[in-house]
Design an enzyme around this catalytic site. Structure first.
Site, short mmCIF file in Angstrom:
data_model
loop_
_atom_site.label_atom_id
_atom_site.label_comp_id
_atom_site.label_asym_id
_atom_site.label_seq_id
_atom_site.Cartn_x
_atom_site.Cartn_y
_atom_site.Cartn_z
CG ASN A 38 37.85 73.07 23.62
OD1 ASN A 38 37.69 71.54 24.55
ND2 ASN A 38 38.64 73.39 23.86
CG HIS A 40 40.09 69.51 24.72
ND1 HIS A 40 40.91 70.95 25.14
CD2 HIS A 40 40.33 68.49 26.16
CE1 HIS A 40 41.39 70.62 26.30
NE2 HIS A 40 40.66 69.28 27.17
CD GLU A 58 41.92 73.26 22.59
OE1 GLU A 58 41.26 72.57 23.38
OE2 GLU A 58 43.09 73.31 23.31
CG ASP A 111 46.85 64.83 25.96
OD1 ASP A 111 47.49 64.23 27.43
OD2 ASP A 111 46.50 65.55 26.24
#
Ligand code: PGA
Length: 239
Positions: free
Chosen positions: A134, A136, A141, A66
């Site tokens: 979370n 990810h 996400e 990313d």
């Protein structure tokens, strides 16, 4: 999922051995790489092994997960800058064989060309992942579709909050990023996920023992046939 635990240093060294083995067998291997604090010891160990002549990346290619939207490689918080400084400069990989998604794609169709490039290079042999609080993976996400290719994402406030430590203020943390999709990640032949610290224990438990569901992106890795988790004792403490 296979789980390997130990101290941070021990599991980073064990993960590094995966690269030694892979590149001995397949010197032209395609590596999926990750940023974040988690892989730093792995990268330092790979640099050490490379300097010692125990591994060579001279024919390898790399594709990072990313990049922040709007940051170019000279920005010290861009993931291209991170990779150059924490790994690429210290190993014998050819700069032209290293790839980080462009932070300047205009739409998802352009972003998805990254998947085509990876496929043209033969597909990722070994994908490295960290994990967000979370769940990810990359910047996928919660609720990212299972069939997603490389795409533009709006970062959640929890992710921006977690990453603000690297910027002067929260306002400077980009609001969007470009990330390999879940499908992109799942296409890799083998996957390594690393996690350290008590703060990751809860999400590691959900990843390993929860139902695979898109609300916890990392739990979808249960659907892949070759995933190994490298965890320190704290991250593994709720398993
Ligand atoms: P970290 O980030 O390695 O800095 O904990 C992991 C992630 O958010 O994917």
């Amino acid at each position: 999922m296979k789980i390997i635990t130990g101290t941070r240093e021990e599991v980073s060294k064990k993960a590094a051995q995966r690269y030694v083995e892979l590149l001995a067998k397949k010197p032209e291997a395609v590596l999926g790489l990750a940023t974040g604090s988690t892989p730093l010891e792995l990268y330092a160990e790979l640099a050490r092994l490379c300097a010692a002549g125990e591994v060579s990346f001279a024919r390898a290619k790399s594709y990072n997960l990313d990049e922040y939207l709007g940051l170019d490689g000279s920005h010290d918080q861009s993931y291209r800058y991170f990779m150059d400084n924490n790994l690429f400069k210290h190993i014998d990989i050819r700069p032209e064989n290293t790839h980080v998604p462009s932070g300047f794609v205009k739409d998802d169709a352009e972003a998805a060309q990254y998947d085509a490039e990876i496929a043209a290079a033969g597909g990722v042999d070994l994908q490295l992942l960290g994990i967000g609080n979370n769940g990810h993976i990359g910047f996928n996400e919660p609720l990212t579709p299972y069939d997603s290719l490389t795409h533009i994402v709006k970062l959640t406030e929890s992710t921006r909050e977690a990453n603000k430590r690297f910027f002067k203020s929260i306002d400077e943390v980009p609001t969007h990023a470009v990330t390999m999709g879940i499908h992109t990640v799942m296409q890799a032949r083998s996957i390594i996920l690393m996690a350290f610290g008590r703060g990751k224990a809860e999400i590691i438990k959900k990843t390993v023992q929860g139902r695979p569901e898109i609300s916890v992106p990392a739990s979808l890795l249960q659907l892949h046939t070759d995933v190994t988790l490298y965890l320190d004792e704290d991250a593994a403490s709720l398993l």
